[in-house]
Design an enzyme around this catalytic site. Structure first.
Site, PDB file in Angstrom:
ATOM      1  N   GLU A 125       0.814  -1.217   0.000  1.00  0.00           N
ATOM      2  CA  GLU A 125       0.000   0.000   0.000  1.00  0.00           C
ATOM      3  C   GLU A 125       0.851   1.272   0.000  1.00  0.00           C
ATOM      4  O   GLU A 125       0.478   2.283  -0.588  1.00  0.00           O
ATOM      5  CB  GLU A 125      -0.893   0.009   1.255  1.00  0.00           C
ATOM      6  CG  GLU A 125      -2.126  -0.838   1.132  1.00  0.00           C
ATOM      7  CD  GLU A 125      -3.173  -0.176   0.257  1.00  0.00           C
ATOM      8  OE1 GLU A 125      -2.990  -0.179  -0.977  1.00  0.00           O
ATOM      9  OE2 GLU A 125      -4.160   0.328   0.794  1.00  0.00           O
ATOM     10  N   THR A 165      -4.941   8.696  -4.421  1.00  0.00           N
ATOM     11  CA  THR A 165      -4.893   8.735  -2.951  1.00  0.00           C
ATOM     12  C   THR A 165      -3.766   9.641  -2.466  1.00  0.00           C
ATOM     13  O   THR A 165      -3.900  10.351  -1.476  1.00  0.00           O
ATOM     14  CB  THR A 165      -4.672   7.315  -2.385  1.00  0.00           C
ATOM     15  OG1 THR A 165      -5.699   6.474  -2.885  1.00  0.00           O
ATOM     16  CG2 THR A 165      -4.740   7.288  -0.876  1.00  0.00           C
TER      17      THR A 165
HETATM   18  P1  ADP Z   1      -7.784   2.931  -4.334  1.00  0.00           P
HETATM   19  O1  ADP Z   1      -8.353   3.534  -3.090  1.00  0.00           O
HETATM   20  O2  ADP Z   1      -8.848   2.707  -5.338  1.00  0.00           O
HETATM   21  O3  ADP Z   1      -6.920   1.756  -4.029  1.00  0.00           O
HETATM   22  P2  ADP Z   1      -5.357   4.255  -4.716  1.00  0.00           P
HETATM   23  O4  ADP Z   1      -5.133   5.652  -5.255  1.00  0.00           O
HETATM   24  O5  ADP Z   1      -5.015   3.962  -3.318  1.00  0.00           O
HETATM   25  O6  ADP Z   1      -6.860   3.961  -5.028  1.00  0.00           O
HETATM   26  O7  ADP Z   1      -4.551   3.246  -5.584  1.00  0.00           O
HETATM   27  C1  ADP Z   1      -4.374   3.460  -6.891  1.00  0.00           C
HETATM   28  C2  ADP Z   1      -2.918   3.858  -7.150  1.00  0.00           C
HETATM   29  O8  ADP Z   1      -2.071   2.773  -6.836  1.00  0.00           O
HETATM   30  C3  ADP Z   1      -2.734   4.163  -8.614  1.00  0.00           C
HETATM   31  O9  ADP Z   1      -1.805   5.222  -8.720  1.00  0.00           O
HETATM   32  C4  ADP Z   1      -2.142   2.884  -9.151  1.00  0.00           C
HETATM   33  O10 ADP Z   1      -1.331   3.093 -10.283  1.00  0.00           O
HETATM   34  C5  ADP Z   1      -1.313   2.376  -7.968  1.00  0.00           C
HETATM   35  N1  ADP Z   1      -1.185   0.917  -7.962  1.00  0.00           N
HETATM   36  C6  ADP Z   1      -0.041   0.215  -7.885  1.00  0.00           C
HETATM   37  N2  ADP Z   1      -0.287  -1.095  -7.914  1.00  0.00           N
HETATM   38  C7  ADP Z   1      -1.610  -1.257  -8.010  1.00  0.00           C
HETATM   39  C8  ADP Z   1      -2.454  -2.401  -8.085  1.00  0.00           C
HETATM   40  N3  ADP Z   1      -1.975  -3.644  -8.108  1.00  0.00           N
HETATM   41  N4  ADP Z   1      -3.772  -2.180  -8.150  1.00  0.00           N
HETATM   42  C9  ADP Z   1      -4.274  -0.914  -8.150  1.00  0.00           C
HETATM   43  N5  ADP Z   1      -3.518   0.192  -8.089  1.00  0.00           N
HETATM   44  C10 ADP Z   1      -2.185   0.026  -8.029  1.00  0.00           C
END
Ligand code: ADP
Length: 309
Positions: free
Chosen positions: A131, A184
């Site tokens: 994360e 995020t």
């Molecule tokens: P959410 O709350 O929907 O998880 P986030 O912004 O926390 O949204 O996560 C999305 C971000 O994390 C994006 O920038 C994405 O490119 C990155 N990311 C890296 N690996 C992953 C993954 N396996 N799945 C989803 N997002 C990912």
């Protein structure tokens, strides 16, 4: 030792209004699926398909699933190579734990492949390492429910202590995902660095009230407690139509509603399926009126950890 595994992990609603960064709830739909297969190299190779997959980094150091697996392998002193395929059912940047779902499925799967050296609780640390690459912060409010299921309270980060909260029998969750993303990382940067003491006291009171309401299955107390004084005042402005939707939902019989995680997904809790269907349609229609497509889900709380499929 098994050579290959496919695991599904659920989306999650973090914050739940009054529990900024410390409350999270797992829902049954949507979910990501992660397939892991050992290869003969010493490297991780990632491919991604499904919802908005082009936005997901395939560099293992930048992908939440890849980073979570690297953290796991490091902790057990192994240098194995793996082919990782991520099928995204949860679009990234939606606010319902897309990044956490991939990380949860990945650490659950790798733990299984190695014969379960860790209990589920211990996997959370590795999921958090995943994360961190997505959001820049070490938070567990999506990854804990994604790995453990249920409604989880992060009582402390140092040391990490995660508490299980009871699930009222009739509780239903509605989430609607408008078709745009909020990063995020950016959504976190716009938060105030300090909050007034009065707000902190009110938020603490509401979180305690919400927790008691879950134990008592007291939906009225839950309704009074679901107020967000920290994130919603700034993040609400990032979601077109948010205030109007919230006001409309308050007139329906919802227990509460708010922004899921850092948005733009909107969630609502209800204790009736007809109310849930009505509010899902209402939110989708309001977004449609301002030219935004959206998709909605109604689900009970997911009580199970990730599933091998
Ligand atoms: P959410 O709350 O929907 O998880 P986030 O912004 O926390 O949204 O996560 C999305 C971000 O994390 C994006 O920038 C994405 O490119 C990155 N990311 C890296 N690996 C992953 C993954 N396996 N799945 C989803 N997002 C990912």
């Amino acid at each position: 030792m098994k050579n290959k595994i496919k695991v599904r992990a659920s989306a999650s609603i973090a914050n739940i209004s009054c529990g900024f960064d410390c409350l999270g709830l797992s829902i049954k739909e949507p979910y990501d699926e992660v397939t892991l297969e050992f290869n003969n190299s010493k490297k991780l190779s990632i491919t991604v398909s499904g919802k908005k997959s082009s936005l997901i980094p395939v560099n293992p150091e930048k992908n939440t699933a890849g980073k979570a697996i690297l953290s796991f392998l490091h902790s057990i002193g192994e240098k194995k190579g793996l082919n990782i395929h991520i099928k995204k059912g949860i679009p990234p940047g939606s606010g319902i734990g897309s990044s956490a779902s991939s990380a949860a499925a990945a650490v659950f799967g790798i733990n299984e492949l190695f014969g379960n050296p860790y209990k589920l609780e211990k996997l959370i640390f590795h999921g958090m390492a995943g994360e961190e690459v997505a959001s820049g912060s070490f938070h567990a409010d999506n990854i804990a429910p994604a790995i453990l299921g249920g409604i989880r309270l992060i009582r402390s980060y140092e040391p990490l202590e995660i508490l299980n909260l009871p699930i009222p029998k009739k509780l239903m969750c509605v989430v609607v995902l408008p078709d745009f993303s909020i990063n995020t990382y950016d959504a976190r940067n716009m938060l105030p660095k300090r909050v007034p003491l009065k707000s902190a006291v009110e938020q603490a009171g509401n979180l305690a009230g919400f927790t008691i309401a879950l134990y008592q299955e007291n939906y009225e107390l839950m309704q009074r407690s679901m107020v967000d004084l920290f994130a919603e005042p700034v993040r609400g402005k990032l979601i077109p139509g948010y205030k109007k939707i919230q006001n409309l939902l308050k007139k329906e019989n919802v227990i509460g509603c708010g922004i899921s995680g850092s948005g733009p997904a909107i969630f609502a809790l209800a204790n009736d399926i007809d109310v849930s269907k009505k509010i899902k349609t209402l939110i989708i229609n309001e977004f449609k009126k301002i030219g935004i497509d959206s998709i909605g889900y109604i689900s009970k709380v997911q009580t199970l950890p990730p599933q091998i499929i």
